[in-house]
Design a protein around this motif. Structure first.
Motif, PDB file in Angstrom:
ATOM      1  N   TRP A  44       0.840  -1.192   0.000  1.00 16.12           N
ATOM      2  CA  TRP A  44       0.000   0.000   0.000  1.00 16.12           C
ATOM      3  C   TRP A  44       0.881   1.249   0.000  1.00 16.12           C
ATOM      4  N   GLY A  45       1.916   1.256   0.842  1.00 23.10           N
ATOM      5  CA  GLY A  45       2.829   2.395   0.896  1.00 23.10           C
ATOM      6  C   GLY A  45       3.592   2.570  -0.403  1.00 23.10           C
ATOM      7  N   LYS A  46       4.024   1.475  -0.984  1.00 26.49           N
ATOM      8  CA  LYS A  46       4.738   1.511  -2.259  1.00 26.49           C
ATOM      9  C   LYS A  46       3.822   2.058  -3.352  1.00 26.49           C
ATOM     10  N   HIS A  47       2.585   1.641  -3.362  1.00 17.42           N
ATOM     11  CA  HIS A  47       1.651   2.119  -4.379  1.00 17.42           C
ATOM     12  C   HIS A  47       1.400   3.627  -4.208  1.00 17.42           C
ATOM     13  N   ASN A  48       1.307   4.093  -2.973  1.00 15.02           N
ATOM     14  CA  ASN A  48       1.150   5.535  -2.751  1.00 15.02           C
ATOM     15  C   ASN A  48       2.353   6.302  -3.282  1.00 15.02           C
ATOM     16  N   GLY A  66       2.167   9.128  -6.209  1.00 20.72           N
ATOM     17  CA  GLY A  66       2.794  10.445  -6.063  1.00 20.72           C
ATOM     18  C   GLY A  66       3.766  10.737  -7.182  1.00 20.72           C
ATOM     19  N   HIS A  67       4.530   9.736  -7.579  1.00 21.72           N
ATOM     20  CA  HIS A  67       5.485   9.905  -8.678  1.00 21.72           C
ATOM     21  C   HIS A  67       4.746  10.165  -9.984  1.00 21.72           C
ATOM     22  N   PHE A  68       3.707   9.393 -10.238  1.00 21.30           N
ATOM     23  CA  PHE A  68       2.933   9.590 -11.456  1.00 21.30           C
ATOM     24  C   PHE A  68       2.311  10.988 -11.478  1.00 21.30           C
ATOM     25  N   LEU A  92       4.083   1.834 -13.314  1.00 19.24           N
ATOM     26  CA  LEU A  92       3.818   2.141 -11.910  1.00 19.24           C
ATOM     27  C   LEU A  92       2.535   1.489 -11.380  1.00 19.24           C
ATOM     28  N   ASN A  93       1.908   0.652 -12.204  1.00 22.72           N
ATOM     29  CA  ASN A  93       0.686  -0.056 -11.804  1.00 22.72           C
ATOM     30  C   ASN A  93      -0.443   0.889 -11.403  1.00 22.72           C
TER      31      ASN A  93
END
Length: 144
Positions: A9-13, A17-19, A47-48
């Motif tokens: 979940w943290g990685k996806h956030n 943010g990067h996207f 980035l999924n």
């Protein structure tokens, strides 16, 4: 919630943010060119980013903060894709470069070195360096 779910979940956030940062640069001139659209689509896949998230981010990228990555190499990779977005429409806008410098600071590059790092990043992407060469050169420029 298991640890692995918290991590993902943290990685996806971070990826969201990067996207959003990439979208901000694409929208500096209030339009998304064909080249920028291709890069956004590619970045979203890498980035999924789900279609629903993609649309929300496009609508208002300011709602999504930069979540800096934990690793230095990940920060450099993000810088690489941000720099590529600046060149995606064939024009380098001073507002895009100013935004790039702010995002580079948010990616945890030292404030006193951000201008030098961004200038080198622009030079490297202009000369069509790949991520591996880009990473080595940025590490050299950012060495303290």
């Amino acid at each position: 919630m298991p640890i692995y779910e918290l991590y993902s979940w943290g990685k996806h956030n971070q990826e969201i943010g990067h996207f959003a940062s990439i979208v901000k640069i694409a929208l500096v001139d209030n339009t998304i060119s064909e080249g920028e659209q291709k890069l956004l689509d590619r970045a979203a896949r890498k980035l999924n980013i789900k279609d629903e998230e993609y649309q929300k981010i496009l609508k208002n990228p300011e709602n999504f903060p930069v979540n800096p990555p934990v690793g230095y190499d990940e920060s450099i990779e993000r810088l690489y894709f941000l720099t590529k977005m600046i060149f995606a429409d064939g024009n380098v806008d001073k507002d895009e470069v100013a935004l790039m410098r702010k995002i580079t600071t948010a990616l945890s590059f030292p404030l006193d070195n951000v201008e030098k790092v961004c200038d080198e990043a622009i030079h490297l992407v202009m000369n069509d360096n790949d991520l591996e060469d880009f990473t080595a050169a940025i590490k050299k420029v950012n060495a303290v």
